[in-house]
Design a protein around this motif. Structure first.
Motif, short mmCIF file in Angstrom:
data_model
loop_
_atom_site.label_atom_id
_atom_site.label_comp_id
_atom_site.label_asym_id
_atom_site.label_seq_id
_atom_site.Cartn_x
_atom_site.Cartn_y
_atom_site.Cartn_z
N VAL A 1 109.08 17.50 22.67
CA VAL A 1 108.26 16.54 23.42
C VAL A 1 107.38 15.68 22.52
N SER B 1 105.52 15.33 27.43
CA SER B 1 104.96 16.62 27.81
C SER B 1 104.67 16.67 29.31
N MET C 1 107.88 17.21 31.21
CA MET C 1 108.36 18.59 31.16
C MET C 1 107.48 19.52 31.99
N VAL D 1 109.21 24.78 24.25
CA VAL D 1 108.75 23.43 23.94
C VAL D 1 108.37 23.35 22.47
#
Length: 316
Positions: free
Chosen positions: A93, A101, A104, A118
Motif C-alpha cells: 500500500v 491503505s 484496503m 500489508v
C-alpha cells in the motif's frame, strides 16, 4: 536433514513400535527401520534400543524428540505460508496514511474472513520485483510512467483517482481561500521533500509543473509527514500538495488548511498491479471489490497523458 526420516522417528517414538509406525505412515516396517538408521547415521547417535515390547528411546533419542517435533511444525508452517488460499493476501500500500491503505481497510471491513498481509514498498522497482517473485500478491501504483513500461507478465487496472489538495499554514497567502485554481498557484512555492527522481511520483509532478507552470521544490531531507506538517504550519511562504484521501493528524495549534484545487482538478491515478499467473483466490475478490468502488475518469480532472492510458476498472 531429511524430513521423512524425522517424521518416521517421531511416529516410531510415539508408537513405541516400528510396526505400528509403519502402519501409521503407510510404509513397510523395513522402510521405517531404514529411515531410522539413516537418521542415526546423520546424527551419529543411537536413537532407539530394541526391547521385547518394541523400541525404546535412548537418552539421545529423548533429547532429540522435542526438537524433531519442532522441525516438523516449522516445516508445516513453511508449507502453509505459500499454499494458495491458506496464506494471507499480501498487498503493498506504499504508505500507512495514503489512499491505498484506506482502500484496503474498506476491503478488510467488507471481507473480514480474508487474512491480509500489508507491506509498504516505497520504490516501484522493489514492488515489481516482489510481484514477480511472489513475495507480494498486489501493489498500488501509478503505472505507465515514462521510461517504466510494465513487464508483460504483470497486469494493472486503474482503481482510484485521488484529487490533490493544497495544504497551507494559517499565515499563508492562500490560507483563507475556499478553493484555488491551478493557475492561481503559479508563483507560489510548493515544497515536497522526498520527491525522488525516477519514481512515479516524480514523473507525475514533473508533468504537472510543465503543464501549469508551477514551482515545486523537493530540497531538504525527508523527515516524514509529521516534520512536513510542522514546517508548513510555521512557514508562511511554503505550501504542499496532499492527496484528498490521505489521512493526516496534526496538533490543533498548527491551524493547517486543506484547500481543494480546481480548474482542472489534478488527480493522482492509483492502479492495482498483480502478476498474471498469481493463483491466490482472494485476489479475484479484491479486484471485484475495487471494481465496485472504482472512482476515476471524472470530467474536469487532469492526469498526465501516460497515466490516462492506464486501463480503467469497471464493475462486472
Amino acid at each position: 536433514m531429511d524430513l521423512d526420516t524425522v517424521r518416521t522417528f517421531v511416529a516410531a517414538a510415539d508408537a513405541g513400535q516400528f510396526q505400528e509406525a509403519a502402519a501409521e505412515l503407510a510404509v513397510t516396517q523395513q522402510a521405517v527401520s531404514k529411515r531410522v538408521a539413516a537418521l542415526e547415521r546423520d546424527l551419529g547417535v543411537r536413537l532407539f534400543t530394541r526391547t521385547p515390547r518394541g523400541a525404546a528411546l535412548t537418552i539421545d533419542g529423548q533429547a532429540f524428540l522435542p526438537h524433531a517435533r519442532e522441525l516438523l511444525r516449522v516445516a508445516e508452517r513453511a508449507v502453509a505460508s505459500v499454499r494458495t488460499g491458506s496464506r494471507p493476501l499480501r498487498v503493498d500500500v506504499i504508505a500507512s496514511r495514503g489512499a491505498a491503505s484506506g482502500l484496503m481497510r474498506a476491503f478488510h471491513r467488507a471481507h473480514p474472513g480474508i487474512e491480509l498481509g500489508v507491506v509498504m514498498l516505497h520504490d516501484i522497482e522493489a514492488a515489481v520485483a516482489a510481484l514477480r517473485s511472489g513475495a507480494i500478491d498486489a501493489s498500488f501504483r501509478a503505472v505507465n510512467a515514462p521510461g517504466r513500461p510494465l513487464p508483460e507478465d504483470l497486469a494493472s487496472v486503474r482503481v482510484l483517482d485521488e484529487p490533490l489538495q493544497l495544504l497551507t499554514g494559517p499565515a499563508h497567502a492562500l490560507a483563507s481561500a475556499r478553493s484555488v485554481t491551478l493557475s492561481q498557484l503559479a508563483g507560489h512555492r510548493i515544497w515536497m521533500p522526498g520527491l525522488d527522481p525516477g519514481t512515479e511520483w516524480a514523473a507525475y509532478y514533473d508533468d504537472l509543473v510543465a503543464e501549469f507552470g508551477l514551482a515545486i521544490e523537493a530540497t531538504g531531507p525527508n523527515f516524514g509527514s509529521d516534520a512536513l506538517l510542522d514546517t508548513i504550519a510555521d512557514t508562511p511562504a511554503l505550501a504542499t500538495f496532499m492527496g484528498g484521501h490521505t489521512r493526516l493528524v496534526w496538533p490543533a495549534d498548527h491551524g493547517l488548511r486543506r484547500i481543494p484545487v480546481t480548474d482542472p482538478v489534478p488527480v493522482y491515478p492509483h492502479s492495482l498491479l498483480w502478476h498474471r499467473d498469481n493463483p491466490h483466490p482472494a485476489l479475484a475478490t479484491l479486484l471485484d471489490h475495487l471494481a465496485a468502488a472504482a472512482e476515476h475518469g471524472a470530467a474536469g480532472t487532469w492526469v498526465p497523458e501516460w497515466a490516462a492510458t492506464a486501463q480503467p476498472m469497471t464493475s462486472t
